[in-house]
Motif scaffolding. Structure first.
Motif, PDB file in Angstrom:
ATOM      1  N   MET A 280      -3.036  -6.053   2.601  1.00  0.00           N
ATOM      2  CA  MET A 280      -2.441  -7.239   2.291  1.00  0.00           C
ATOM      3  C   MET A 280      -1.804  -7.731   3.869  1.00  0.00           C
TER       4      MET A 280
ATOM      5  N   ASP B 182       0.159   2.216   1.084  1.00  0.00           N
ATOM      6  CA  ASP B 182      -0.812   1.102   1.092  1.00  0.00           C
ATOM      7  C   ASP B 182      -2.158   1.439   0.263  1.00  0.00           C
TER       8      ASP B 182
ATOM      9  N   GLU C 282      -9.940  -4.316  -0.129  1.00  0.00           N
ATOM     10  CA  GLU C 282      -8.703  -5.185  -0.017  1.00  0.00           C
ATOM     11  C   GLU C 282      -8.239  -5.350   1.213  1.00  0.00           C
ATOM     12  N   ASP C 283      -8.355  -4.433   1.966  1.00  0.00           N
ATOM     13  CA  ASP C 283      -7.494  -4.223   3.219  1.00  0.00           C
ATOM     14  C   ASP C 283      -8.647  -4.244   4.451  1.00  0.00           C
TER      15      ASP C 283
ATOM     16  N   TRP D 224       3.682   0.384   7.515  1.00  0.00           N
ATOM     17  CA  TRP D 224       2.471  -0.473   7.215  1.00  0.00           C
ATOM     18  C   TRP D 224       1.704  -0.637   8.096  1.00  0.00           C
ATOM     19  N   HIS D 225       0.460  -0.185   7.820  1.00  0.00           N
ATOM     20  CA  HIS D 225      -0.882  -0.352   8.924  1.00  0.00           C
ATOM     21  C   HIS D 225      -0.562   0.491  10.216  1.00  0.00           C
TER      22      HIS D 225
HETATM   23 ZN   LIG Z   1      -2.688  -2.915   3.841  1.00  0.00          ZN
END
Ligand SMILES: [Zn+2]
Length: 319
Positions: A1, A145, A177-178, A288-289
């Protein structure tokens, strides 16, 4: 996301919030007991999260992804009445055409009152938010995630089935999704977009949906995500009313491009429970990421609060 309109979110938080109030814990245990369910097993959810990471990063097209899909299928088969493997092809903005696998576990298929619970199970091929540029081409492990939301839902399915409730519950584990790129909303949530165009049941219409994304950090803050309140405010109220613990914050949060956008656009109100950090440039947790999104950042306690909150919502819908 990916995060949108963080400035808007900051303004909203500044002027709209009942700051810092956490959701109450009153009588939820009684509600759950009345519905015949035991307290949510946080350690079970942690274990389900860890087992996904044991496959390695679940990047679409890799053998780890294929092996994890088989494990997700068999795990859901142990706790659902029906499990559906939905395969399809999507066009990504980043890696061309891609085969995907959405996995749907159905509990009480004949029930007319249904709740949709979803999480993405794929992980991002690139740690492109990592402070070290050398890591940008490495895959994200996605303990938080990806695996965390799925881990909670796998454990939840087990307990819901054991409790013998009558509500219909659909666990939708979405792929792809990613793989998105910044400033391109439709490049995210490709598995969900595919499912929305090809629902597993014709005319599928649950009461509402709840998306879990990044629900495992010990420092998680679950504020009321912007699009969730735009599309599904009454259901956001319901979820936060039944929330337990210290991580749910009953205040407006940022706006996130996530799977719930495409569920809402398909006409199903959908709430995103997602860890947002108003004080971070990315809008999310520091892992995140990055290559640091590993099991070392996962807290069983946080997974437990999210799972218990979902059990409480299910118990409330049962009444
Ligand atoms: Zn993600």
């Amino acid at each position: 996301m990916t995060l949108l309109y963080i400035v808007l979110a900051a303004i909203m938080t500044a002027c709209g919030a009942t700051s810092g109030s956490t959701a109450g814990e009153t009588s939820q245990a009684d509600t759950v007991a009345a519905a015949g369910m035991s307290a949510f097993d946080a350690n079970g959810a942690y274990e389900m999260t860890r087992q996904q990471c044991d496959f390695g990063p679940r990047v679409p097209g890799t053998s780890a992804h294929a092996r994890c899909a088989e494990w997700l299928m068999s795990t859901l088969q142990a706790s659902c009445d029906t499990v559906i493997l939905q395969t399809g092809t999507v066009q990504t903005a980043t890696v061309g055409s891609l085969g995907i696998k959405n996995i749907i576990g159905v509990i009480n298929p004949d029930a007319s009152q249904r709740l949709l619970l979803l999480a993405h199970w794929d992980t991002r091929p690139w740690a492109d938010n990592d402070p070290d540029e050398a890591n940008h081409s490495k895959p994200v492990m996605g303990a938080n995630d990806g695996a965390s939301g799925v881990g909670v839902l796998l454990q939840l399915a087990k307990q819901v089935k054991e409790a013998g409730i009558t509500l219909g519950v659909d666990i939708l584990l979405v792929d792809a999704e990613d793989l998105g790129e910044n400033d391109n909303e439709d490049s995210w949530g490709l598995g969900t977009q595919y499912w929305a165009a090809h629902p597993h049941v014709a005319g599928y219409k649950p009461l509402f949906g709840i998306l879990l994304d990044m629900v495992g950090s010990g420092d998680a803050t679950f504020t009321r995500e912007y699009y969730s309140t735009q599309y599904a405010k009454g259901f956001v109220d319901l979820v936060w009313k039944h929330a337990v613990g210290t991580h749910f914050i009953n205040s407006p949060g940022g706006a996130v491009t996530d799977d719930h956008i495409f569920i809402n656009r398909a006409g199903i109100p959908c709430v995103d429970i997602i860890d947002m950090r108003a004080d971070a440039d990315s809008g999310f947790c520091p892992e995140w990421h990055t290559v640091n999104d590993t099991m070392s950042g996962i807290s069983a306690s946080t997974l437990g609060e999210v799972g218990q909150t979902l059990l409480n919502v299910i118990a409330a819908l049962q009444q």
